[in-house]
Design an enzyme around this catalytic site. Structure first.
Site, PDB file in Angstrom:
ATOM      1  CG  ASP A 414      -1.920  -1.121   1.253  1.00 60.29           C
ATOM      2  OD1 ASP A 414      -2.009  -1.852   0.254  1.00 60.29           O
ATOM      3  OD2 ASP A 414      -2.597  -1.299   2.282  1.00 60.29           O
ATOM      4  CD  GLU A 490      -9.954  -3.550  -0.154  1.00 67.62           C
ATOM      5  OE1 GLU A 490     -10.636  -4.505   0.247  1.00 67.62           O
ATOM      6  OE2 GLU A 490      -9.271  -2.821   0.605  1.00 67.62           O
ATOM      7  CD  GLU A 494      -7.279   4.418  -0.064  1.00 70.97           C
ATOM      8  OE1 GLU A 494      -7.184   4.991   1.038  1.00 70.97           O
ATOM      9  OE2 GLU A 494      -7.308   3.173  -0.177  1.00 70.97           O
TER      10      GLU A 494
END
Length: 667
Positions: A414, A490, A494
């Protein structure tokens, strides 16, 4: 981002992580002095035992026990999940040498070379190649086994082409660079000592035209491939090739959409197809491809501006939201949630600027300075940014000893999500206070380079484009974790926001190269999102059983499409919508520009809000998208909300609703 010579490199304090795997287990010694990929298409090959498969279109490839297996995968489909099934259709090894692990001897944007030195085998794994190319480095007897039964086996007169058919209906072709003697049993093919190039390809169907295509291009093989950002919104694939003739590779649907119509050096073979979880792969002949994407023009504010009659309502909410900013009351230490908090505050400043309500900006500026500086100076209590030189990148203090802390940021999960939020806040503060921006420019650019670096040859601190995959044309979020289904992502929104925020850093610092790179990656990520995550009614990319029941993906994997989320089951449709929309920023307009799709998505989601216990924050994102086509209805619902996502605010929702549509009623 190429290294900017005017910015001295800033390296956060060095750390020795206790949770990162050892890269020397699988990378050759000559590669270990450079930063290494942590989200790559071949990541499974260098984690744990290195024996989990990776999808290198059109084959699933698995390396174990000093052999390499390839599978032309079948697909399992339900309304909840689509996944490709690995079966060892062919396993290639040699009859000599000891069983030793493989070694990654080289890699590039579009290829990886996997060597099994003890077996004298080198596999040139190039993405999109319909052939598996094997270099046999010295005379070696080969072994090719299958889990199927060999029904037929034949060769040409020169013993340079062989055809074998299995009892599962597959037909495989083998091409050799010089005559080779092969014999077979029911499930194994063996050779005499051979050195040279072997190419193996599945015949996609029994059409003789397809066999003719594979015959024609079998003598030219790619060794490696690079992706070059030639100019804004233009990406070029360039392959190094050997052998003779023209180069045949496969393009997925997004490639086909972006291939330049003016490129006379490329020929698309529309009828030559392999199936794939990413859509049909079609043949393309050419040494280089030019991909052109539509421009995305990055801006600080909404495209249309806020309706004049709505200013007072937004300003009222804005005053309350700004009044609530208090840096000393923040207890959050997670890099992800902390990043959301500071980006939320930065949004308030830009909303105030867009409304010309400048009185609140000094308080926001003060809050941003107090909350950002400790992370950039290394004085934040409880966490902070550190540098890992084992793989080459930024990790967090918490993540250096706990692989699950900060959602795995310390094992390179991430990164674009977390750092994107920080960059958004830094860009806004630099816009508001250029002298502050100059003071922390080196730190800001280090955060950018962690996932936006393009200079892989001379930058030892950060790997090349850590998250963005230059073949599939979207990002991956999973870091140094072994998964049977490969990489995953996912939250596309973002990811989009991260590249958008990097472009804003470029705007804030007057850096046109960073603006161009950030904007180009933003555009590509948006296209990837719309192509692979947005499931439109009647769409044909995925099977009807899946498409009929879904309007948006949960987690997308290299080898799987999943409706479930990391944090919620598939039934929580509001979470699936929300995680593909947050954070709500100006570029969100471009992600959800298809009004018909937005309406279908919201109407598909709304029944889920009738459940007990649905979070107000998730409702806010559903209502925000409703505002794209039903402004008044959405506004009424937003006014009734009792809470907001921790990265969102009433001000931001009202700004979004009141900036949909034209600003001038007379037009």
């Amino acid at each position: 981002m190429a290294k900017n010579q005017s910015i001295p490199p800033y390296i956060f304090p060095q750390t020795q992580s206790t949770v990162l795997p050892d890269p020397s287990n699988f990378f050759s010694q000559n590669l270990l002095s450079n930063s290494l990929p942590t989200n790559s298409f071949f990541q499974n090959f260098v984690l744990k035992n290195g024996d989990q498969p990776e999808y290198i279109h059109p084959y699933l490839i698995k390396s174990s026990n000093s052999s390499l297996s390839l599978s032309y995968p079948s697909r399992q489909v339900s309304s909840a999940v689509i996944y490709q099934v690995f079966n060892s259709d062919l396993t290639i090894s040699s009859k000599q040498g000891s069983n030793e692990k493989h070694v990654i001897s080289s890699y590039s944007d579009l290829s990886v070379t996997l060597d099994i030195p003890s077996k004298n085998l080198s596999f040139l794994l190039v993405r999109g190649s319909p052939y598996l190319t094997v270099s046999v480095t010295r005379p070696t007897p080969l072994s090719i086994t299958t889990i199927h039964a060999i029904l037929s086996f034949s060769s040409n007169k020169s013993n340079t082409k062989f055809t074998f058919q299995f009892n599962n209906g597959q037909t495989w072709l083998l091409y050799a660079s010089s005559p080779i003697k092969l014999s077979h049993t029911l499930s194994e093919i063996t050779s005499n000592a051979f050195s040279g190039i072997i190419r193996i390809a599945l015949l996609p169907d029994s059409d003789s035209k397809h066999e003719g295509v594979l015959d024609k291009f079998s003598s030219c093989y790619p060794v490696s491939g690079e992706a070059v950002f030639r100019e804004p919104f233009v990406l070029e694939y360039k392959w190094e090739k050997k052998g003779s003739g023209d180069l045949l590779l496969l393009a997925h649907p997004l490639h086909v959409q972006l291939l330049s119509n003016t490129d006379d050096d490329v020929t698309v073979l529309d009828d030559f197809k392999y199936r794939s979880i990413d859509g049909d792969l079609v043949g393309v002949v050419g040494d280089s491809w030019v991909l052109e994407t539509d421009p995305v023009f990055v801006s600080w504010h909404s495209t249309n501006g806020v309706k004049e009659e709505s200013r007072d309502e937004i300003i009222s909410a804005l005053s309350k939201d700004v009044e609530g900013l208090n840096s000393s009351s923040i207890k959050e230490t997670s890099s992800y949630f902390y990043g959301k908090l500071i980006a939320r505050a930065a949004r308030l400043a830009l909303i105030a600027e867009e409304l010309s309500h400048l009185d609140v900006i000094p308080k926001v500026r003060k809050f941003l300075k107090e909350t950002i500086e400790p992370w950039l100076e290394g004085t934040f209590h409880g966490n902070g940014f550190l540098h890992d030189n084992k793989w080459g990148g930024i990790i967090t203090q918490q993540g250096s000893t706990d692989s699950s802390a900060d959602f795995g940021f310390g094992i390179y999960n991430d990164h674009h999500y977390h750092l994107g939020y920080f960059l958004y806040a830094i860009a806004v503060l630099t816009k508001l206070d250029p002298s502050w921006g100059r003071k922390y420019k080196a730190q800001a650019y280090s955060l950018v380079e962690d996932f936006m670096n393009l200079d892989s040859r001379s930058n030892y601190n950060y790997t090349r484009l850590r998250c963005f995959d230059l073949y599939v044309l979207h990002s991956w979020a999973g870091g140094l974790t072994e998964f049977t289904d490969g990489r995953n992502q996912e939250s596309t929104s973002e990811a989009v926001s991260a590249y958008y925020s990097a472009a804003l850093i470029g705007l804030a610092y007057g850096d046109p190269r960073l603006v161009a790179l950030g904007s180009t990656l933003t555009s590509l990520e948006i296209l990837g999102t719309k192509t692979f995550w947005h499931v439109e009614e009647g769409g044909t990319l995925y099977e009807e059983e899946f498409t009929k029941e879904n309007r948006v993906m949960g987690v997308l994997w290299s080898n799987k499409r999943d409706t479930g989320l990391w944090f919620a089951p598939a039934e929580r449709r509001e979470c699936r919508l929300g995680i593909q929309l947050l954070p709500l920023v100006p570029v969100s307009e471009a992600v959800f520009s298809n009004v018909e799709y937005v309406k279908d998505l919201v109407e598909w989601t709304l029944p889920a809000l009738e459940r007990d216990g649905v979070g107000e924050g998730w409702k806010g994102f559903v209502y925000a998208l409703q505002g794209v086509y039903d402004n008044e209805g959405a506004l009424k619902k937003i006014r009734s909300l009792k809470g907001y996502d921790d990265g969102n605010s009433l001000s931001n929702l009202l700004w979004w609703i009141h900036s949909r549509g034209d600003t001038n009623d007379d037009e």
